[in-house]
Design a protein around this motif. Structure first.
Motif, PDB file in Angstrom:
ATOM      1  N   SER A  38      25.333 -17.532 -21.299  1.00 28.37           N
ATOM      2  CA  SER A  38      26.648 -16.983 -21.008  1.00 28.37           C
ATOM      3  C   SER A  38      27.511 -17.900 -20.147  1.00 28.37           C
ATOM      4  N   LEU A  39      26.919 -18.588 -19.176  1.00 32.98           N
ATOM      5  CA  LEU A  39      27.695 -19.569 -18.417  1.00 32.98           C
ATOM      6  C   LEU A  39      27.961 -20.799 -19.277  1.00 32.98           C
ATOM      7  N   ASP A  40      26.945 -21.277 -19.968  1.00 32.14           N
ATOM      8  CA  ASP A  40      27.113 -22.440 -20.834  1.00 32.14           C
ATOM      9  C   ASP A  40      27.917 -22.034 -22.077  1.00 32.14           C
ATOM     10  N   LEU A  41      29.003 -22.742 -22.292  1.00 28.06           N
ATOM     11  CA  LEU A  41      29.920 -22.364 -23.356  1.00 28.06           C
ATOM     12  C   LEU A  41      29.279 -22.383 -24.735  1.00 28.06           C
ATOM     13  N   GLU A  42      28.261 -23.231 -24.921  1.00 27.28           N
ATOM     14  CA  GLU A  42      27.613 -23.281 -26.230  1.00 27.28           C
ATOM     15  C   GLU A  42      27.042 -21.919 -26.624  1.00 27.28           C
ATOM     16  N   THR A  43      26.532 -21.171 -25.647  1.00 27.24           N
ATOM     17  CA  THR A  43      25.971 -19.857 -25.968  1.00 27.24           C
ATOM     18  C   THR A  43      27.079 -18.883 -26.353  1.00 27.24           C
ATOM     19  N   CYS A  44      28.211 -18.978 -25.679  1.00 30.52           N
ATOM     20  CA  CYS A  44      29.337 -18.099 -25.996  1.00 30.52           C
ATOM     21  C   CYS A  44      29.975 -18.476 -27.329  1.00 30.52           C
ATOM     22  N   GLU A  45      30.180 -19.781 -27.526  1.00 29.60           N
ATOM     23  CA  GLU A  45      30.872 -20.218 -28.731  1.00 29.60           C
ATOM     24  C   GLU A  45      29.977 -20.160 -29.964  1.00 29.60           C
ATOM     25  N   PRO A  84      40.275  -0.865 -36.545  1.00 26.95           N
ATOM     26  CA  PRO A  84      38.839  -0.676 -36.286  1.00 26.95           C
ATOM     27  C   PRO A  84      38.465  -1.011 -34.850  1.00 26.95           C
ATOM     28  N   VAL A  85      37.286  -0.563 -34.482  1.00 26.67           N
ATOM     29  CA  VAL A  85      36.743  -0.877 -33.160  1.00 26.67           C
ATOM     30  C   VAL A  85      35.408  -1.571 -33.352  1.00 26.67           C
ATOM     31  N   VAL A  86      35.178  -2.629 -32.592  1.00 24.87           N
ATOM     32  CA  VAL A  86      33.910  -3.349 -32.623  1.00 24.87           C
ATOM     33  C   VAL A  86      33.173  -3.054 -31.327  1.00 24.87           C
ATOM     34  N   LEU A  87      31.948  -2.543 -31.457  1.00 22.46           N
ATOM     35  CA  LEU A  87      31.110  -2.194 -30.312  1.00 22.46           C
ATOM     36  C   LEU A  87      30.106  -3.322 -30.092  1.00 22.46           C
ATOM     37  N   ILE A  88      30.091  -3.865 -28.866  1.00 19.80           N
ATOM     38  CA  ILE A  88      29.293  -5.051 -28.572  1.00 19.80           C
ATOM     39  C   ILE A  88      28.398  -4.780 -27.365  1.00 19.80           C
ATOM     40  N   ALA A  89      27.097  -5.016 -27.531  1.00 15.78           N
ATOM     41  CA  ALA A  89      26.179  -4.887 -26.399  1.00 15.78           C
ATOM     42  C   ALA A  89      26.573  -5.883 -25.314  1.00 15.78           C
ATOM     43  N   LEU A  90      26.585  -5.410 -24.074  1.00 21.36           N
ATOM     44  CA  LEU A  90      27.011  -6.239 -22.953  1.00 21.36           C
ATOM     45  C   LEU A  90      25.851  -6.474 -22.004  1.00 21.36           C
ATOM     46  N   GLY A  91      25.493  -7.743 -21.850  1.00 15.02           N
ATOM     47  CA  GLY A  91      24.483  -8.138 -20.871  1.00 15.02           C
ATOM     48  C   GLY A  91      25.072  -9.238 -20.015  1.00 15.02           C
ATOM     49  N   GLY A  92      24.659 -10.489 -20.284  1.00 13.81           N
ATOM     50  CA  GLY A  92      25.251 -11.616 -19.582  1.00 13.81           C
ATOM     51  C   GLY A  92      26.676 -11.876 -20.002  1.00 13.81           C
ATOM     52  N   GLY A  93      27.006 -11.527 -21.257  1.00 10.43           N
ATOM     53  CA  GLY A  93      28.383 -11.604 -21.703  1.00 10.43           C
ATOM     54  C   GLY A  93      28.685 -12.625 -22.773  1.00 10.43           C
ATOM     55  N   ALA A  94      27.693 -13.413 -23.220  1.00 17.95           N
ATOM     56  CA  ALA A  94      27.977 -14.454 -24.213  1.00 17.95           C
ATOM     57  C   ALA A  94      28.526 -13.867 -25.505  1.00 17.95           C
ATOM     58  N   MET A  95      27.872 -12.833 -26.029  1.00 18.18           N
ATOM     59  CA  MET A  95      28.320 -12.250 -27.289  1.00 18.18           C
ATOM     60  C   MET A  95      29.644 -11.518 -27.112  1.00 18.18           C
ATOM     61  N   PRO A 141      30.614 -15.164 -12.438  1.00 19.95           N
ATOM     62  CA  PRO A 141      32.068 -15.013 -12.253  1.00 19.95           C
ATOM     63  C   PRO A 141      32.894 -15.557 -13.409  1.00 19.95           C
ATOM     64  N   GLU A 142      32.545 -16.739 -13.912  1.00 18.71           N
ATOM     65  CA  GLU A 142      33.323 -17.330 -15.003  1.00 18.71           C
ATOM     66  C   GLU A 142      33.278 -16.472 -16.265  1.00 18.71           C
ATOM     67  N   VAL A 143      32.117 -15.860 -16.511  1.00 13.88           N
ATOM     68  CA  VAL A 143      31.978 -15.010 -17.691  1.00 13.88           C
ATOM     69  C   VAL A 143      32.788 -13.733 -17.512  1.00 13.88           C
ATOM     70  N   LEU A 144      32.771 -13.176 -16.328  1.00 12.51           N
ATOM     71  CA  LEU A 144      33.582 -11.991 -16.057  1.00 12.51           C
ATOM     72  C   LEU A 144      35.058 -12.290 -16.281  1.00 12.51           C
ATOM     73  N   ASP A 145      35.512 -13.449 -15.829  1.00 16.00           N
ATOM     74  CA  ASP A 145      36.919 -13.810 -16.042  1.00 16.00           C
ATOM     75  C   ASP A 145      37.267 -13.796 -17.530  1.00 16.00           C
ATOM     76  N   ASP A 146      36.371 -14.328 -18.361  1.00 19.30           N
ATOM     77  CA  ASP A 146      36.601 -14.320 -19.807  1.00 19.30           C
ATOM     78  C   ASP A 146      36.606 -12.893 -20.346  1.00 19.30           C
ATOM     79  N   LEU A 147      35.668 -12.089 -19.866  1.00 19.35           N
ATOM     80  CA  LEU A 147      35.547 -10.721 -20.366  1.00 19.35           C
ATOM     81  C   LEU A 147      36.783  -9.901 -20.032  1.00 19.35           C
ATOM     82  N   LEU A 148      37.345 -10.126 -18.874  1.00 21.88           N
ATOM     83  CA  LEU A 148      38.533  -9.386 -18.470  1.00 21.88           C
ATOM     84  C   LEU A 148      39.702  -9.641 -19.407  1.00 21.88           C
ATOM     85  N   VAL A 149      39.719 -10.790 -20.049  1.00 20.95           N
ATOM     86  CA  VAL A 149      40.805 -11.139 -20.960  1.00 20.95           C
ATOM     87  C   VAL A 149      40.631 -10.482 -22.322  1.00 20.95           C
TER      88      VAL A 149
END
Length: 322
Positions: A149-156, A175-186, A243-251
């Motif tokens: 989740s911190l490393d962008l490769e996992t997110c991208e 439509p709505v997409v439901l996504i499991a939330l853990g570290g945040g990469a997905m 923190p960096e992942v949370l910032d992305d998630l907030l967007v």
């Protein structure tokens, strides 16, 4: 276009690096489940691959980069699925992989990590202690630390799921997409792509009430940590959001909700009974969210990402009553 750490061009490049076995996973309507849930349901099946989870998308990107460079060793902390995926991606590329996990992690996941040839180190604590140990190993040996989740490769890498879901923009309804939330990469990866290419799609992240740190952080717009976790959904059971992942998630996230353990178990049973799928608890979070919010989703088209199928069979039989 939404602004996060992610980049659409890099995601498309990542898609070309990923072994096709992880791409174009099945997406289909599950009509048998719709009378039970009161809404149209589509499943994005991320278990139909050699590691039975979406994590291979990200580890393929990382392993490809490592194989092309000078560093041939990598260490990560994992609840099980990331470690399996990294070991699989590294195996034919000549990379040395060390995985640090809790000794209380799902035994089937740990066994598979070993079978795939990775070095496995177990710690007497939870995933956060494993993260600390992995960082110490990387620093001591001077090797690559993979931080999910911190490393962008996992997110991208995970974001390539979003490219495959972008066709939802052609639907008349929203439509709505439901996504499991853990570290945040997905969640951040898929959310970024859909908000960029299909902005009318609603992104709802789902986390167990027994591991609420990232959801609380999203709700309060700041990092909130917890002292303990209490959930069967080990794949999303973190206490310290990045923190960096949370910032992305907030967007990119429209909402983040918590669900009860009983709803997760019921979701697993529904996926077995009506879709013929054996899934791990994290993969049933989307169904659990519908069960607990029927009025919210009534009559809508819900897409749930079934993100993993690595589960202890004895525990699974107990949970679903087999």
């Amino acid at each position: 276009m939404v602004r996060t750490r992610l980049d659409l061009d890099r995601i498309r490049t990542a898609q070309r690096l990923i072994d096709p076995v992880f791409l174009d996973s099945p997406l289909y309507r599950c009509e048998a489940m719709e009378p039970v849930l009161g809404c149209a349901v589509s499943i994005k099946l991320e278990t139909a691959n050699p590691v039975r989870s979406f994590k291979g998308r990200g580890t393929e990107v990382i392993a490809s980069q490592l194989a092309a460079g000078n560093s041939r060793a990598v260490v990560c902390a994992s609840a099980g699925n990331l470690g399996q995926a990294l070991a699989w991606s590294a195996r034919d590329r000549g990379l040395d992989v060390t995985v640090v996990a809790s000794r209380f992690a799902t035994a089937a996941k740990l066994d598979r990590i070993r079978a795939l040839g990775a070095e496995l180190e177990l710690v007497d604590g939870d995933h956060e202690l494993a993260r600390d140990r992995a960082a110490a190993i990387a620093q001591h040996h001077g090797i690559r630390l993979l931080e999910d989740s911190l490393d962008l490769e996992t997110c991208e890498g995970a974001a390539t799921i979003g490219l495959e879901l972008a066709e939802l923009r052609h639907q008349a309804e929203h439509p709505v997409v439901l996504i499991a939330l853990g570290g945040g990469a997905m969640a951040t990866g898929v959310g970024y792509v859909l908000k960029t290419l299909a902005p009318k799609v609603e992104i709802v992240c789902v986390q167990p009430a027994g591991a609420p740190a990232m959801t609380w952080s999203w709700q309060q717009r700041r990092v909130v940590t917890t002292d303990a976790i209490d959930t069967i959904a080990d794949g999303v059971a973190g206490r310290r959001p990045i923190p960096e992942v949370l910032d992305d998630l907030l967007v990119v996230a429209d909402d983040a909700v918590l669900v009860q353990e009983s709803s997760i178990v019921t979701g697993m049973r529904l996926l077995l009974d009506h879709a013929g799928l054996v899934v791990e608890p994290s993969a049933a979070l989307g169904i659990a969210a519908v069960l607990e919010n029927r009025d919210r989703f009534a009559g809508r088209h819900v897409v749930t990402i079934v993100c993993g199928g690595n589960v202890d069979q004895d525990k699974y039989r107990h949970w679903v009553g087999l």
